[in-house]
Design a protein around this motif. Structure first.
Motif, PDB file in Angstrom:
ATOM      1  N   LEU A   1     -19.117  25.443  24.338  1.00 42.62           N
ATOM      2  CA  LEU A   1     -19.790  24.276  23.786  1.00 42.62           C
ATOM      3  C   LEU A   1     -19.107  22.984  24.184  1.00 42.62           C
ATOM      4  O   LEU A   1     -19.745  21.966  24.314  1.00 42.62           O
ATOM      5  N   CYS A   2     -17.784  23.037  24.316  1.00 41.76           N
ATOM      6  CA  CYS A   2     -17.066  21.801  24.654  1.00 41.76           C
ATOM      7  C   CYS A   2     -17.260  21.397  26.105  1.00 41.76           C
ATOM      8  O   CYS A   2     -17.205  20.220  26.424  1.00 41.76           O
ATOM      9  N   LEU A  46     -18.170  20.843  14.104  1.00 38.70           N
ATOM     10  CA  LEU A  46     -17.360  19.646  14.309  1.00 38.70           C
ATOM     11  C   LEU A  46     -18.080  18.665  15.227  1.00 38.70           C
ATOM     12  O   LEU A  46     -18.104  17.459  14.960  1.00 38.70           O
ATOM     13  N   SER A  47     -18.704  19.161  16.280  1.00 44.54           N
ATOM     14  CA  SER A  47     -19.457  18.294  17.190  1.00 44.54           C
ATOM     15  C   SER A  47     -20.568  17.575  16.441  1.00 44.54           C
ATOM     16  O   SER A  47     -20.791  16.380  16.649  1.00 44.54           O
ATOM     17  N   ARG A  48     -21.248  18.308  15.572  1.00 44.70           N
ATOM     18  CA  ARG A  48     -22.313  17.686  14.775  1.00 44.70           C
ATOM     19  C   ARG A  48     -21.746  16.569  13.904  1.00 44.70           C
ATOM     20  O   ARG A  48     -22.300  15.471  13.850  1.00 44.70           O
ATOM     21  N   GLN A  49     -20.619  16.834  13.244  1.00 42.42           N
ATOM     22  CA  GLN A  49     -20.005  15.827  12.378  1.00 42.42           C
ATOM     23  C   GLN A  49     -19.591  14.599  13.193  1.00 42.42           C
ATOM     24  O   GLN A  49     -19.791  13.466  12.755  1.00 42.42           O
ATOM     25  N   LEU A  50     -19.007  14.827  14.353  1.00 45.10           N
ATOM     26  CA  LEU A  50     -18.554  13.717  15.195  1.00 45.10           C
ATOM     27  C   LEU A  50     -19.734  12.879  15.679  1.00 45.10           C
ATOM     28  O   LEU A  50     -19.681  11.648  15.651  1.00 45.10           O
ATOM     29  N   GLN A  51     -20.791  13.534  16.117  1.00 47.63           N
ATOM     30  CA  GLN A  51     -21.952  12.818  16.638  1.00 47.63           C
ATOM     31  C   GLN A  51     -22.681  12.039  15.561  1.00 47.63           C
ATOM     32  O   GLN A  51     -23.243  10.985  15.823  1.00 47.63           O
ATOM     33  N   LEU A  86     -14.073  16.202  22.781  1.00 50.53           N
ATOM     34  CA  LEU A  86     -14.542  15.934  21.421  1.00 50.53           C
ATOM     35  C   LEU A  86     -14.446  14.452  21.088  1.00 50.53           C
ATOM     36  O   LEU A  86     -15.307  13.905  20.414  1.00 50.53           O
ATOM     37  N   SER A  87     -13.395  13.812  21.573  1.00 49.21           N
ATOM     38  CA  SER A  87     -13.225  12.382  21.273  1.00 49.21           C
ATOM     39  C   SER A  87     -14.365  11.549  21.845  1.00 49.21           C
ATOM     40  O   SER A  87     -14.703  10.497  21.305  1.00 49.21           O
ATOM     41  N   LEU A  88     -14.978  12.020  22.917  1.00 50.07           N
ATOM     42  CA  LEU A  88     -16.112  11.306  23.505  1.00 50.07           C
ATOM     43  C   LEU A  88     -17.351  11.355  22.614  1.00 50.07           C
ATOM     44  O   LEU A  88     -18.262  10.542  22.764  1.00 50.07           O
ATOM     45  N   LEU A  89     -17.382  12.314  21.689  1.00 51.27           N
ATOM     46  CA  LEU A  89     -18.521  12.455  20.776  1.00 51.27           C
ATOM     47  C   LEU A  89     -18.389  11.608  19.518  1.00 51.27           C
ATOM     48  O   LEU A  89     -19.356  11.429  18.791  1.00 51.27           O
TER      49      LEU A  89
END
Length: 105
Positions: A1-2, A46-51, A86-89
């Motif tokens: 996913l990353c 986590l991706s969802r939370q970040l986005q 992840l930081s890009l999201l």
């Protein structure tokens, strides 16, 4: 996913799941010894939370993600690259701070 675009089916499936429930699912997978699936699920949440810029359970997800990522792929270079991806999201500075904190520790 990353490293690639997230699986649309997985994103659709988790869209209505509460993060507290997600943490429980991740913990259950981890305790059953399925760390790879736990990592995939944790990364998706986590991706969802970040986005979305959502802070609810973001710190806990970041900690779990960090622990699982290091276990599944112990290479520090891979870990740092995943953190960068992840930081890009991220939509908030707090999420960046969470990533910095797990990198530092």
């Amino acid at each position: 996913l990353c490293t690639s675009s997230p699986n649309e089916k997985l994103i659709e499936e988790i869209s209505e799941v509460d993060c507290k429930d997600a943490l429980e699912m991740i913990c259950n997978l981890e305790s059953e010894g399925d760390e790879k699936s736990a990592l995939v699920l944790c990364t998706a949440f986590l991706s969802r939370q970040l986005q979305q810029g959502d802070m609810y359970c973001a710190w806990e997800l970041t900690l779990f993600w960090s622990k699982l990522q290091q276990r599944v792929e112990p290479s520090i270079q891979v870990y740092l690259e995943r953190c960068r991806q992840l930081s890009l999201l991220t939509k908030t500075v707090y999420h960046i701070f969470f990533l910095i904190k797990v990198i530092n520790s």
